[in-house]
Write a protein that holds these residues in place. Structure first.
Motif, PDB file in Angstrom:
ATOM      1  N   ARG A   1     -71.004  15.925 -16.034  1.00 27.06           N
ATOM      2  CA  ARG A   1     -71.367  16.039 -17.448  1.00 27.06           C
ATOM      3  C   ARG A   1     -70.986  16.907 -17.996  1.00 27.06           C
ATOM      4  N   LYS A   2     -70.698  18.192 -17.598  1.00 29.39           N
ATOM      5  CA  LYS A   2     -70.078  19.370 -18.199  1.00 29.39           C
ATOM      6  C   LYS A   2     -68.580  19.214 -18.444  1.00 29.39           C
ATOM      7  N   THR A   3     -67.740  18.625 -17.393  1.00 24.10           N
ATOM      8  CA  THR A   3     -66.444  18.539 -17.676  1.00 24.10           C
ATOM      9  C   THR A   3     -66.013  17.425 -18.492  1.00 24.10           C
ATOM     10  N   THR A   4     -66.564  16.280 -18.430  1.00 25.07           N
ATOM     11  CA  THR A   4     -66.206  14.907 -19.022  1.00 25.07           C
ATOM     12  C   THR A   4     -66.931  14.732 -20.417  1.00 25.07           C
ATOM     13  N   GLY A   5     -68.203  15.169 -20.468  1.00 29.39           N
ATOM     14  CA  GLY A   5     -69.231  14.837 -21.553  1.00 29.39           C
ATOM     15  C   GLY A   5     -69.628  13.347 -21.693  1.00 29.39           C
ATOM     16  N   ALA A   6     -69.487  12.522 -20.410  1.00 26.51           N
ATOM     17  CA  ALA A   6     -70.036  11.268 -20.518  1.00 26.51           C
ATOM     18  C   ALA A   6     -71.416  11.050 -20.157  1.00 26.51           C
ATOM     19  N   LEU A   7     -71.710  10.021 -20.571  1.00 27.73           N
ATOM     20  CA  LEU A   7     -73.532   9.829 -20.403  1.00 27.73           C
ATOM     21  C   LEU A   7     -73.711   9.479 -18.850  1.00 27.73           C
ATOM     22  N   ILE A   8     -74.863  10.095 -18.418  1.00 31.68           N
ATOM     23  CA  ILE A   8     -75.369  10.216 -16.969  1.00 31.68           C
ATOM     24  C   ILE A   8     -76.073   8.779 -17.005  1.00 31.68           C
ATOM     25  N   SER A   9     -75.726   7.980 -15.720  1.00 30.47           N
ATOM     26  CA  SER A   9     -76.855   7.067 -15.581  1.00 30.47           C
ATOM     27  C   SER A   9     -77.050   7.023 -14.100  1.00 30.47           C
TER      28      SER A   9
ATOM     29  N   GLY B   1     -82.886   4.718   4.132  1.00 31.92           N
ATOM     30  CA  GLY B   1     -81.837   5.764   4.155  1.00 31.92           C
ATOM     31  C   GLY B   1     -80.387   4.862   4.537  1.00 31.92           C
ATOM     32  N   ILE B   2     -80.606   3.854   5.109  1.00 28.86           N
ATOM     33  CA  ILE B   2     -79.155   3.063   5.579  1.00 28.86           C
ATOM     34  C   ILE B   2     -78.967   2.470   3.841  1.00 28.86           C
ATOM     35  N   LEU B   3     -79.854   1.894   3.495  1.00 26.48           N
ATOM     36  CA  LEU B   3     -79.648   1.442   2.133  1.00 26.48           C
ATOM     37  C   LEU B   3     -79.096   2.387   0.999  1.00 26.48           C
ATOM     38  N   LEU B   4     -79.595   3.578   1.165  1.00 23.16           N
ATOM     39  CA  LEU B   4     -79.040   4.802   0.324  1.00 23.16           C
ATOM     40  C   LEU B   4     -77.497   4.847   0.699  1.00 23.16           C
ATOM     41  N   CYS B   5     -77.056   4.784   1.965  1.00 21.60           N
ATOM     42  CA  CYS B   5     -75.523   4.773   2.435  1.00 21.60           C
ATOM     43  C   CYS B   5     -74.898   3.605   1.749  1.00 21.60           C
ATOM     44  N   CYS B   6     -75.330   2.401   1.516  1.00 23.24           N
ATOM     45  CA  CYS B   6     -74.753   1.515   0.973  1.00 23.24           C
ATOM     46  C   CYS B   6     -74.428   1.390  -0.425  1.00 23.24           C
ATOM     47  N   PHE B   7     -75.365   2.017  -1.207  1.00 20.39           N
ATOM     48  CA  PHE B   7     -75.231   1.814  -2.878  1.00 20.39           C
ATOM     49  C   PHE B   7     -75.143   2.913  -3.521  1.00 20.39           C
ATOM     50  N   PRO B   8     -74.421   3.089  -4.510  1.00 16.07           N
ATOM     51  CA  PRO B   8     -74.215   4.311  -5.398  1.00 16.07           C
ATOM     52  C   PRO B   8     -75.562   4.755  -6.140  1.00 16.07           C
ATOM     53  N   MET B   9     -75.675   6.114  -6.295  1.00 17.07           N
ATOM     54  CA  MET B   9     -76.866   6.744  -6.598  1.00 17.07           C
ATOM     55  C   MET B   9     -77.048   7.124  -8.163  1.00 17.07           C
ATOM     56  N   ALA B  10     -75.689   7.528  -8.725  1.00 15.72           N
ATOM     57  CA  ALA B  10     -75.708   7.905 -10.154  1.00 15.72           C
ATOM     58  C   ALA B  10     -74.138   7.874 -10.596  1.00 15.72           C
ATOM     59  N   SER B  11     -73.992   7.488 -11.812  1.00 14.27           N
ATOM     60  CA  SER B  11     -72.517   7.667 -12.164  1.00 14.27           C
ATOM     61  C   SER B  11     -72.673   8.445 -13.393  1.00 14.27           C
ATOM     62  N   CYS B  12     -71.343   9.107 -13.905  1.00 21.93           N
ATOM     63  CA  CYS B  12     -71.262   9.941 -15.072  1.00 21.93           C
ATOM     64  C   CYS B  12     -69.648   9.623 -15.340  1.00 21.93           C
ATOM     65  N   GLY B  13     -69.716   8.738 -16.542  1.00 23.62           N
ATOM     66  CA  GLY B  13     -68.239   8.166 -16.815  1.00 23.62           C
ATOM     67  C   GLY B  13     -67.503   7.497 -15.780  1.00 23.62           C
ATOM     68  N   ASP B  14     -66.323   8.104 -15.118  1.00 18.54           N
ATOM     69  CA  ASP B  14     -65.587   7.362 -14.250  1.00 18.54           C
ATOM     70  C   ASP B  14     -66.123   7.833 -12.698  1.00 18.54           C
ATOM     71  N   PHE B  15     -66.927   8.886 -12.736  1.00 18.41           N
ATOM     72  CA  PHE B  15     -67.359   9.492 -11.604  1.00 18.41           C
ATOM     73  C   PHE B  15     -68.582   8.436 -10.991  1.00 18.41           C
ATOM     74  N   ILE B  16     -68.609   8.045  -9.754  1.00 24.06           N
ATOM     75  CA  ILE B  16     -69.652   7.383  -9.191  1.00 24.06           C
ATOM     76  C   ILE B  16     -70.039   8.154  -7.916  1.00 24.06           C
ATOM     77  N   LEU B  17     -71.400   8.701  -7.962  1.00 19.00           N
ATOM     78  CA  LEU B  17     -72.066   9.280  -6.702  1.00 19.00           C
ATOM     79  C   LEU B  17     -72.357   8.282  -5.726  1.00 19.00           C
ATOM     80  N   LYS B  18     -71.420   8.072  -4.490  1.00 20.13           N
ATOM     81  CA  LYS B  18     -71.740   7.283  -3.655  1.00 20.13           C
ATOM     82  C   LYS B  18     -71.162   7.609  -2.341  1.00 20.13           C
ATOM     83  N   MET B  19     -71.535   6.947  -1.256  1.00 21.60           N
ATOM     84  CA  MET B  19     -71.031   7.462   0.070  1.00 21.60           C
ATOM     85  C   MET B  19     -69.620   7.576   0.043  1.00 21.60           C
TER      86      MET B  19
END
Length: 135
Positions: free
Chosen positions: A91-99, A17-35
C-alpha cells in the motif's frame, strides 16, 4: 481418538488451514498475497495445518498436545501480522486499494478453535489426574 471434541476442533483447524493454502488472503493492486508469493508467508501457512495434524495424533500426550496448540496459535498470529505487513508495504509503495478476501476470516476462526481445543485438552488432563489420585 475421534470421539474427543478437541480432535474435532483440530480437524477443522487442519481443513481450514489447507483451504488457506489454496486461496489468496488479500490483494493490493497487482500484489496478491497467496501461497508461494513469499517464502516466510508460505512456510507459516504450511505449518498451520501440519502442526494441528500432528497434534491430533498425540492424543495420549496431552501436555505436549496443549503446547503444540499454543505454538500453532503463535504461528497463526505471526501469519496475520506478516500478512498485514506485506499489505502495508504494498500500500505504501503503490498506493493501490487494499482488498481483504474471504479466506482472511480463517485465521481468527482457527485461533478460536485452537483455544477451544486447548481448553478441552486441559479438562481431559484434569480428569485423568483426578482419576489417578483415586487409585
Amino acid at each position: 481418538m475421534i470421539q474427543r471434541i478437541q480432535t474435532i476442533y483440530l480437524l477443522i483447524v487442519t481443513i481450514l488451514g489447507i483451504l488457506l493454502c489454496c486461496f489468496p488472503m488479500a490483494s493490493c493492486g497487482d500484489f496478491i498475497l497467496k501461497m508461494g508469493c513469499t517464502i516466510p508467508y508460505s512456510v507459516l501457512i504450511v505449518l498451520i495445518p501440519c502442526v494441528s495434524l500432528v497434534s491430533i495424533f498425540l492424543y495420549k500426550k496431552r501436555v505436549i498436545q496443549m503446547r503444540l496448540n499454543c505454538f500453532n496459535i503463535i504461528i497463526m498470529i505471526l501469519t496475520a501480522l506478516l500478512c498485514a505487513f506485506y499489505i502495508y508495504i504494498q500500500r505504501k509503495t503503490t498506493g493501490a486499494l487494499i482488498s481483504i478476501l474471504l479466506p482472511a476470516v480463517i485465521l481468527p476462526v482457527n485461533i478460536i478453535l485452537s483455544y477451544l481445543a486447548i481448553r478441552a485438552i486441559g479438562k481431559d488432563e484434569v480428569l485423568v489426574r483426578s482419576l489417578d489420585r483415586l487409585r
